[in-house]
Design a protein around this motif. Structure first.
Motif, PDB file in Angstrom:
ATOM      1  N   PHE A 245       9.054   0.292   6.346  1.00 16.68           N
ATOM      2  CA  PHE A 245       9.136   0.252   4.887  1.00 16.68           C
ATOM      3  C   PHE A 245      10.439   0.873   4.408  1.00 16.68           C
ATOM      4  N   ALA A 246      10.790   2.045   4.967  1.00 15.06           N
ATOM      5  CA  ALA A 246      12.033   2.711   4.577  1.00 15.06           C
ATOM      6  C   ALA A 246      13.250   1.844   4.905  1.00 15.06           C
ATOM      7  N   LYS A 247      13.237   1.247   6.082  1.00 13.06           N
ATOM      8  CA  LYS A 247      14.379   0.416   6.486  1.00 13.06           C
ATOM      9  C   LYS A 247      14.480  -0.846   5.634  1.00 13.06           C
ATOM     10  N   LYS A 248      13.326  -1.396   5.219  1.00 13.62           N
ATOM     11  CA  LYS A 248      13.349  -2.581   4.356  1.00 13.62           C
ATOM     12  C   LYS A 248      14.004  -2.267   3.025  1.00 13.62           C
ATOM     13  N   LEU A 249      13.857  -1.019   2.579  1.00 11.31           N
ATOM     14  CA  LEU A 249      14.482  -0.596   1.325  1.00 11.31           C
ATOM     15  C   LEU A 249      15.959  -0.269   1.498  1.00 11.31           C
ATOM     16  N   GLY A 250      16.455  -0.357   2.751  1.00 14.05           N
ATOM     17  CA  GLY A 250      17.878  -0.138   2.997  1.00 14.05           C
ATOM     18  C   GLY A 250      18.249   1.224   3.507  1.00 14.05           C
TER      19      GLY A 250
ATOM     20  N   THR B 156       4.145  13.669   6.226  1.00 16.19           N
ATOM     21  CA  THR B 156       4.825  13.040   7.355  1.00 16.19           C
ATOM     22  C   THR B 156       4.555  11.539   7.338  1.00 16.19           C
ATOM     23  N   ALA B 157       5.323  10.803   8.104  1.00 11.01           N
ATOM     24  CA  ALA B 157       5.092   9.360   8.207  1.00 11.01           C
ATOM     25  C   ALA B 157       3.693   9.079   8.733  1.00 11.01           C
ATOM     26  N   ALA B 158       3.227   9.911   9.659  1.00 10.49           N
ATOM     27  CA  ALA B 158       1.890   9.722  10.223  1.00 10.49           C
ATOM     28  C   ALA B 158       0.812   9.919   9.162  1.00 10.49           C
TER      29      ALA B 158
ATOM     30  N   GLY C 244       0.805   6.965   6.857  1.00 17.21           N
ATOM     31  CA  GLY C 244       0.175   5.837   7.521  1.00 17.21           C
ATOM     32  C   GLY C 244      -1.337   5.951   7.529  1.00 17.21           C
ATOM     33  N   GLU C 245      -1.826   7.169   7.749  1.00 16.20           N
ATOM     34  CA  GLU C 245      -3.268   7.395   7.760  1.00 16.20           C
ATOM     35  C   GLU C 245      -3.877   7.177   6.374  1.00 16.20           C
ATOM     36  N   LYS C 246      -3.230   7.695   5.357  1.00 14.27           N
ATOM     37  CA  LYS C 246      -3.774   7.606   3.992  1.00 14.27           C
ATOM     38  C   LYS C 246      -3.773   6.169   3.483  1.00 14.27           C
ATOM     39  N   THR C 247      -2.772   5.386   3.905  1.00 11.67           N
ATOM     40  CA  THR C 247      -2.673   3.997   3.448  1.00 11.67           C
ATOM     41  C   THR C 247      -3.314   3.017   4.426  1.00 11.67           C
ATOM     42  N   GLN C 248      -3.901   3.560   5.491  1.00 12.44           N
ATOM     43  CA  GLN C 248      -4.532   2.730   6.522  1.00 12.44           C
ATOM     44  C   GLN C 248      -3.536   1.737   7.118  1.00 12.44           C
ATOM     45  N   THR C 249      -2.309   2.248   7.336  1.00 12.71           N
ATOM     46  CA  THR C 249      -1.282   1.461   8.018  1.00 12.71           C
ATOM     47  C   THR C 249      -0.903   2.199   9.301  1.00 12.71           C
ATOM     48  N   SER C 250       0.327   2.648   9.416  1.00 10.73           N
ATOM     49  CA  SER C 250       0.766   3.404  10.588  1.00 10.73           C
ATOM     50  C   SER C 250       2.090   4.079  10.286  1.00 10.73           C
ATOM     51  N   SER C 251       2.470   5.049  11.120  1.00 12.55           N
ATOM     52  CA  SER C 251       3.762   5.714  10.932  1.00 12.55           C
ATOM     53  C   SER C 251       4.900   4.719  11.138  1.00 12.55           C
TER      54      SER C 251
ATOM     55  N   LYS D 113       0.837  -1.209   0.000  1.00 12.88           N
ATOM     56  CA  LYS D 113       0.000   0.000   0.000  1.00 12.88           C
ATOM     57  C   LYS D 113       0.865   1.251   0.000  1.00 12.88           C
ATOM     58  N   ILE D 114       1.915   1.251   0.827  1.00 13.67           N
ATOM     59  CA  ILE D 114       2.804   2.409   0.924  1.00 13.67           C
ATOM     60  C   ILE D 114       3.570   2.591  -0.379  1.00 13.67           C
ATOM     61  N   ALA D 115       4.056   1.476  -0.946  1.00 15.18           N
ATOM     62  CA  ALA D 115       4.792   1.546  -2.211  1.00 15.18           C
ATOM     63  C   ALA D 115       3.908   2.055  -3.334  1.00 15.18           C
TER      64      ALA D 115
END
Length: 280
Positions: free
Chosen positions: A54-59, A36-38, A41-48, A20-22
């Motif tokens: 997600f950022a860390k998974k991308l390295g 912002t991350a928050a 998170g709100e727009k994608t119905q996930t979280s900050s 969703k974030i991607a």
């Protein structure tokens, strides 16, 4: 296609939340860059927290580092650029590029520090009879700013630009309850390392402000307040960004202290302002 966006399209191992974030990033990178991350998170119905993961998974080290890469990847003639200043650059372009860097400072500082860091530093200040603050070059300006702010609310802060005079002061009047605040963007400056060693020899606790938490200056301190890591240095953008991030950290520390001593601090500020106005 930029390698970041190519990876987002091709990645097969995203979780449902990460996809969703991607997808949001691919659909509207400029909105993603400004949010912002928050908000993401709100727009994608996930979280900050999911955005940071997600950022860390991308390295990346965190969300601010991802934003920097997005900004570089999406730079065009219609939006602020994080690329370097070029020959014969227009003033409007310089303003846009400088503003783009400065806008990242608050998010970067928030990503790299937490409330406990500033609360612990505040407690160390509360317990100290003297505060010795030291930095050289651009960091000396931050040391002076810290001295001016805390002195105005009745805290004894000692700063000297001359290294020998600084050593003399800490050797002569320091007590076991005192602290040293050492400011170094790189964390590798000889004078700051030497000053920390002297402080520790005298049993002072040390607070370090630096962009590099892995240096001996940081690892040997009692508390690290991390400043923004320079990303660009060809024409000394990093110097200005680093300086402003240090001043930003000082402000957060100062306001944290004031919030815990609000009435007393307000009274002292009012008295100093009245004295200045009276004598002028």
């Amino acid at each position: 296609m930029n390698s970041l966006f190519a990876r987002l399209v091709a990645e097969k191992h995203f979780t449902a939340s990460e996809r969703k974030i991607a997808d949001l990033l691919l659909k509207n990178p400029q909105w993603f860059l400004d949010a912002t991350a928050a908000k993401i998170g709100e727009k994608t119905q996930t979280s900050s927290a999911a955005v940071v993961r997600f950022a860390k998974k991308l390295g990346y080290s965190g969300f601010p580092a991802l934003r920097l890469d997005i900004a570089l990847a999406t730079t065009d003639n219609t939006q602020p650029s994080l690329s370097e200043i070029t020959a014969d650059e227009s003033v409007d372009a310089i303003l846009a590029k400088t503003s783009a860097r400065f806008k990242l400072i608050p998010d970067t500082i928030a990503q790299q520090n937490n409330a406990v860091n500033f609360l612990t530093a505040t407690q160390l200040i509360e317990q100290a009879q003297h505060i010795f603050v030291y930095g050289i070059a651009a960091s000396s300006l931050v040391a002076q700013d810290l001295q001016q702010k805390f002195t105005r609310i009745g805290i004894e802060v000692i700063y000297h630009a001359d290294f020998h005079q600084m050593i003399t002061s800490v050797q002569a009047i320091a007590t076991d309850n005192d602290i040293s605040i050492i400011i170094s963007e790189s964390g590798n400056t000889y004078e700051t390392l030497k000053f920390q060693k002297i402080s520790l020899d005298l049993h002072l606790k040390t607070i370090v402000m630096t962009s590099n938490p892995d240096t001996p200056l940081a690892t040997n301190s009692h508390m690290v307040l991390q400043t923004a890591t320079p990303q660009f240095d060809k024409v000394r953008f990093a110097s200005t960004t680093g300086l402003l991030s240090q001043l930003y950290v000082v402000d957060i520390l100062f306001y944290t202290y004031i919030s815990h001593h609000y009435d007393d601090a307000q009274e002292k500020i009012a008295l100093t302002r009245a004295r200045i106005d009276q004598d002028l």
